[in-house]
Structure formats: structure tokens, C-alpha cells
Design an enzyme around this catalytic site. Structure first.
Site, short mmCIF file in Angstrom:
data_model
loop_
_atom_site.label_atom_id
_atom_site.label_comp_id
_atom_site.label_asym_id
_atom_site.label_seq_id
_atom_site.Cartn_x
_atom_site.Cartn_y
_atom_site.Cartn_z
N THR A 156 0.89 -1.15 0.00
CA THR A 156 0.00 0.00 0.00
C THR A 156 0.93 1.21 0.00
O THR A 156 2.03 1.14 0.56
CB THR A 156 -0.91 0.06 1.25
OG1 THR A 156 -0.08 0.19 2.40
CG2 THR A 156 -1.76 -1.20 1.39
N HIS A 157 0.49 2.27 -0.65
CA HIS A 157 1.34 3.47 -0.81
C HIS A 157 2.68 3.12 -1.46
O HIS A 157 3.67 3.81 -1.24
CB HIS A 157 1.62 4.16 0.53
CG HIS A 157 0.41 4.30 1.40
ND1 HIS A 157 -0.42 5.40 1.36
CD2 HIS A 157 -0.14 3.45 2.32
CE1 HIS A 157 -1.41 5.24 2.23
NE2 HIS A 157 -1.28 4.06 2.82
N SER A 278 16.95 0.04 -27.17
CA SER A 278 17.23 1.47 -27.28
C SER A 278 18.17 1.70 -28.46
O SER A 278 19.03 0.86 -28.73
CB SER A 278 17.88 1.97 -26.00
OG SER A 278 18.65 3.13 -26.25
N LYS A 284 19.70 -1.93 -23.04
CA LYS A 284 18.31 -1.71 -22.71
C LYS A 284 17.35 -2.75 -23.28
O LYS A 284 17.51 -3.23 -24.40
CB LYS A 284 17.86 -0.33 -23.20
CG LYS A 284 18.56 0.79 -22.50
CD LYS A 284 17.97 1.08 -21.15
CE LYS A 284 16.78 2.00 -21.36
NZ LYS A 284 16.06 2.21 -20.11
N ASN A 286 13.30 -2.56 -23.10
CA ASN A 286 12.24 -1.68 -22.57
C ASN A 286 10.84 -2.30 -22.70
O ASN A 286 10.53 -2.94 -23.70
CB ASN A 286 12.27 -0.34 -23.30
CG ASN A 286 13.54 0.44 -23.00
OD1 ASN A 286 14.07 0.38 -21.89
ND2 ASN A 286 14.05 1.15 -23.99
N GLU A 291 4.01 0.02 -21.79
CA GLU A 291 3.90 1.49 -21.70
C GLU A 291 2.84 2.01 -22.66
O GLU A 291 2.10 2.95 -22.34
CB GLU A 291 5.26 2.12 -22.02
CG GLU A 291 6.27 1.93 -20.90
CD GLU A 291 7.67 2.32 -21.32
OE1 GLU A 291 8.25 3.22 -20.70
OE2 GLU A 291 8.20 1.74 -22.28
N TYR A 318 -32.51 13.93 -34.34
CA TYR A 318 -31.22 13.74 -35.00
C TYR A 318 -30.60 15.08 -35.36
O TYR A 318 -31.28 15.98 -35.84
CB TYR A 318 -31.36 12.89 -36.27
CG TYR A 318 -30.01 12.69 -36.97
CD1 TYR A 318 -29.15 11.69 -36.55
CD2 TYR A 318 -29.59 13.56 -37.97
CE1 TYR A 318 -27.89 11.54 -37.14
CE2 TYR A 318 -28.33 13.41 -38.56
CZ TYR A 318 -27.49 12.39 -38.15
OH TYR A 318 -26.26 12.25 -38.72
N1 ARG Z 1 -23.77 9.57 -41.89
C1 ARG Z 1 -24.83 9.95 -41.01
C2 ARG Z 1 -24.40 9.70 -39.57
O1 ARG Z 1 -23.54 8.92 -39.39
C3 ARG Z 1 -26.05 9.14 -41.28
C4 ARG Z 1 -27.32 9.81 -40.87
C5 ARG Z 1 -27.58 11.00 -41.72
N2 ARG Z 1 -28.85 11.54 -41.49
C6 ARG Z 1 -29.22 12.74 -41.92
N3 ARG Z 1 -30.38 13.14 -41.63
N4 ARG Z 1 -28.39 13.47 -42.63
O2 ARG Z 1 -24.93 10.25 -38.63
#
Ligand code: ARG
Length: 466
Positions: A156-157, A278, A284, A286, A291, A318
Site C-alpha cells: 500500500t502506498h 534502445s 536496454k 524496454n 507502456e 437527430y
Molecule cells: N452519416 C450519417 C451519420 O452517421 C447518417 C445519418 C444521416 N442523417 C441525416 N439526416 N443526414 O450520422
């Protein structure tokens, strides 16, 4: 110049810079397979409800299969003027079938189409990640029996705390990845609800059958509100959050092992195949892969932030902003998958340097807590025991000795309740063996856990064998 599918009301062509700016085909082409899956389900449903004929649906489905083949073989030219994967496929369909092809988009919009595609894609991604995580768990469990008897300091720590079986470390990671798998499976429940049929945002006047398409696409239900559907990206944020936590776990493990394979710890030697050299220092070796697993987690975690920021201020429903969701999700998924594909081999092939671990195991008084608990068992109040052992540690430190080096007389001088059997809990190995509570790092407890993990993982599909 391609005529746009939506071009009816436009007198002038789209500016070519605008086409380049608004396209998504450069990053959504990977949705072709799920897009075709969704379109076939949609076409068959249209035939079922009489909006197109069965013969037309059959023609559409056969053509979509061919188009997908061409798409996957790189035979379809990708162009910004066709915007996205949906338009590329639809325009190829229309080129092939004419008026029949022009019927596919009946009762559908790209808004519910893209949501459907993303859900199908993410559902597959979840299943793949789940089996990759199981492979990683299996890699850890496979080491457990060999490493069970290796006692290691736990910290711990980053200060030595108490000794545990090395297998306890391996099973610790199994627990974390198990929770990741449970989160993915919970996320999958909400992914697996069909958006198809919301059309643009309001639904449709046409007699579509949403249950029919949902069933064909193996969705478990149908989403209830068309406005919600075309704006909902919760499922992507949830999925990205699952990835972020997986990345966090991978990063923590990578960090631990990077420390362990440095000279200062020397607990672990990584296989040559998973390390790099390296350009100037000849000696080295690594841990670059570890990482980068640690480093790449930053991008995966950032994807969650990106999605939140993308969605948080959008009005319903949308908005084109949502097109950017794919950049974040695909990048995070690809990176997480790449890390998970590499990790099991590193886990399986890293060598635990038992002698090196053992040679310094007695440093740091890792048996002090076991001694205190021995006193508690002899009736000494916990705080008194803590004080007694604290004083003994200080005494040992001054004389460069270990607790186990103290004579019974010295020990009894500190606390008269100490008896000869004290030496059974002194020393790191004894102290580890004395751990007995459920879930502890003692051998008995760990053995039980190994058995449980073996049963749990036995019947699960391995990504490797797929
Ligand atoms: N390429 C668009 C997207 O990935 C698809 C939907 C487009 N719809 C629209 N009403 N232009 O969101």
C-alpha cells in the site's frame, strides 16, 4: 457529379469542400456488413406487410449480398459525394435494380438506419470483447498453480505491507476483468433494443412491422419513442464507459508490471518478443508494449468524454453532430481490442524471478501484521498489540534485524503473552500462510479461488479458437 438521393429540392450542386467536410464514408465504411444485415431485415418486413412484393424483397436481398461482397473486396469506389456507407450501398442497389432498388428506403430514414447499424456493430463488439477478456482471465488463471507457492510482498502506498501468494495478484486482475465483462453484458441489454422503424424522428404513416425487423435482427425488444430513438446515443456512451474502465484496468496492470520488470524491483522478466531496445543504450530492454497499453488508455478514456460533449447540448432529435460519434467509438474500440489481443501472451510468457523476489522478501517487516494478529489471538487488545509490534519494529530497524531474528526473551520482554509458537507466524512465508480469511492472499484461500475461476472460465468460448 453524382445526383444526390435527397437532391429533389436542390437547384445547385453541393460545394465540393462541403462534400469533403460532411462525408463519413472515410470512417463508417466498416458498418457495411451491419448495414446490409439491417437492410435485408427491413426489405423482408416491407414484403411481409405488402409494401413491396416478395420477389422484390428477394431481389433486394440478393443484390445487397453481392454489393457487400464487392464492398469488402474494395470493388466499390468510395466517394465523398455519396456521403456515407448507407448512401453508397443504396446507390449501388439502385444502379443494379433500378426502381426496385428505389423502394428499399420505404418507411425508413438514415436516422433509424444508422442507429440500428451502430447497435448491431456494438453488440458484436461487446461479444468479441467479452471473449478477449475471458482469454486474458484464462492467461492469468493458467499461471496460478505454478506461482501459488511464490510469496510476494503486497504494497500500500507502494510501501511493503503484507506478503501474499503471487497467484493472489493474478486473480486480482481476474476479478477486475470479470466486473468489466459484467458491465459489458449489462450494457448489451440496452444496446439490444431495436431502433429500426423510428424513421426520421416521428415514425411513419406506412404500415411497417417493427417487431418483425427486431426479431429478424435478434433484438430483444423495440424502442418505444421515435424522437428518443433518433437522438439516443446513451448506448455508445455506456459502451465507451465500459471501454474506459477496461482501459483503466489494463493501464494499472501495465504500470505494475513496468515497475516489476525494472531493476529496482526485478520481479519479472518480459519475453524478448514483447519488448524493444534502445537506439543508443545497448543494454536496454524496454517494456514499450506495456507502456503503450498504459498510454493508449488515455485515448480510450477520452472517447467517453468526447461522446458526452457531443451529445450533451443537442436538441431533439437527430442532428448531424451525431455523425461524429463513430470516430470516438471506433477509435476506442480498436485500441481496446488491440491491447486485449496482446495482453494474454505477455501474461502467459512473463517470467517471475523467484530468486530475486525471495532474496529480498524479508525486507520491510511484511510479517508485522501477522505478529500483531498473533497477539490478538493471545488475548491482547488490538491497539496494544499494534503498539507492541510497532516498538519491536523500531527496535529491529535500529539493529538491522528482522522480527524473526528476535529471541524469545526479547519478544517476551515486549509482551509477556508471547509464546514459542510465535515463530510460526514470523517471516514472510509464515505470515502469508497464516492468512486464512475468505478472499485473503494465503495459499488455502487462493487455492479455493483458483478452483472457482477454473470452473467459471472452463465452458466459455475463447476468442483464440473462434
Ligand atoms: N452519416 C450519417 C451519420 O452517421 C447518417 C445519418 C444521416 N442523417 C441525416 N439526416 N443526414 O450520422
Amino acid at each position: 457529379m453524382t445526383k444526390k438521393a435527397w437532391g429533389g429540392r436542390f437547384a445547385a450542386p453541393t460545394d465540393s469542400q462541403v462534400e469533403a467536410f460532411t462525408e463519413s464514408i472515410s470512417f463508417d465504411a466498416r458498418l457495411a456488413e451491419v448495414d446490409v444485415r439491417g437492410s435485408k431485415a427491413h426489405a423482408n418486413m416491407l414484403a411481409d406487410v405488402g409494401l413491396i412484393t416478395t420477389a422484390e424483397a428477394e431481389q433486394i436481398c440478393a443484390a445487397l449480398d453481392e454489393i457487400l461482397g464487392e464492398f469488402e473486396r474494395g470493388e466499390i469506389e468510395l466517394t465523398p459525394s455519396l456521403e456515407d456507407v448507407h448512401m453508397h450501398i443504396e446507390s449501388a442497389l439502385i444502379a443494379r435494380l433500378g426502381d426496385t432498388g428505389r423502394k428499399l428506403h420505404t418507411g425508413r430514414s438514415r436516422n433509424d438506419q444508422v442507429a440500428t447499424d451502430l447497435k448491431l456493430y456494438v453488440r458484436d463488439a461487446i461479444d468479441e470483447l467479452d471473449s478477449l477478456l475471458a482469454d486474458l482471465q484464462r492467461a492469468f488463471v493458467s499461471r496460478c498453480e505454478d506461482d501459488l507457492e511464490v510469496v510476494m510482498p503486497a504494497y500500500t502506498h507502494l510501501q511493503r505491507a503484507q506478503p501474499v501468494s503471487a497467484a493472489h495478484y493474478w486473480l486480482c486482475y481476474c476479478e477486475k476483468y470479470q466486473r468489466d465483462r459484467e458491465r459489458l453484458s449489462d450494457c448489451r441489454k440496452r444496446v439490444n433494443i431495436s431502433p429500426l422503424g423510428a424513421a426520421a424522428l416521428a415514425g411513419t404513416t406506412l404500415p411497417i412491422d417493427r417487431d418483425r425487423t427486431a426479431e429478424a435482427l435478434a433484438f430483444e425488444g423495440v424502442a418505444g419513442n421515435s424522437l428518443d430513438i433518433s437522438s439516443d446515443r446513451d448506448f455508445l456512451i455506456e459502451f465507451a464507459s465500459c471501454l474506459a474502465l477496461i482501459a483503466t484496468h489494463l493501464s494499472g496492470w501495465a504500470e505494475e508490471w513496468i515497475l516489476w520488470c525494472g531493476t529496482e524491483f526485478g520481479y519479472l522478466t518480459l519475453p524478448d518478443a514483447y519488448t524493444t531496445g534502445s537506439s543508443i543504450m545497448p543494454q536496454k530492454k524496454n517494456p514499450d508494449v506495456l507502456e503503450l497499453i498504459r498510454g493508449k488508455s488515455a485515448g480510450i478514456i477520452a472517447a467517453t468524454q468526447q461522446l458526452y460533449l457531443l451529445v450533451k447540448g443537442l436538441p431533439l432529435a437527430y442532428n448531424r453532430d451525431l455523425q461524429e460519434d463513430k470516430l470516438a467509438v471506433f477509435a476506442a474500440y480498436d485500441t481496446a481490442r488491440a491491447c486485449l489481443q496482446l495482453a494474454p501472451d505477455i501474461v502467459a510468457n512473463a517470467v517471475l524471478n523467484r530468486e530475486q523476489i525471495e532474496s529480498r522478501l524479508e525486507e520491510g517487516f511484511v510479517d508485522a501484521t501477522a505478529l500483531m494478529e498473533y497477539l490478538i489471538k493471545r488475548g491482547v487488545p488490538m491497539r496494544t498489540g499494534h503498539e507492541v509490534v510497532g516498538r519491536l519494529v523500531a527496535h529491529c530497524e535500529a539493529g538491522h534485524r528482522r522480527l524473526a531474528d528476535l529471541t524469545l526473551v526479547e519478544l517476551q520482554g515486549a509482551c509477556a503473552d508471547i509464546g514459542e509458537e510465535v515463530y510460526d507466524v514470523l517471516g514472510a512465508k509464515n505470515a502469508a500462510a497464516a492468512l486464512t480469511s475468505y478472499g485473503s492472499g494465503g495459499m488455502g484461500s487462493v487455492k479455493l479461488q483458483i478452483a472457482q475461476w477454473r470452473t467459471r472460465l472452463k465452458d466459455e468460448p475463447s476468442q483464440k479458437k473462434r
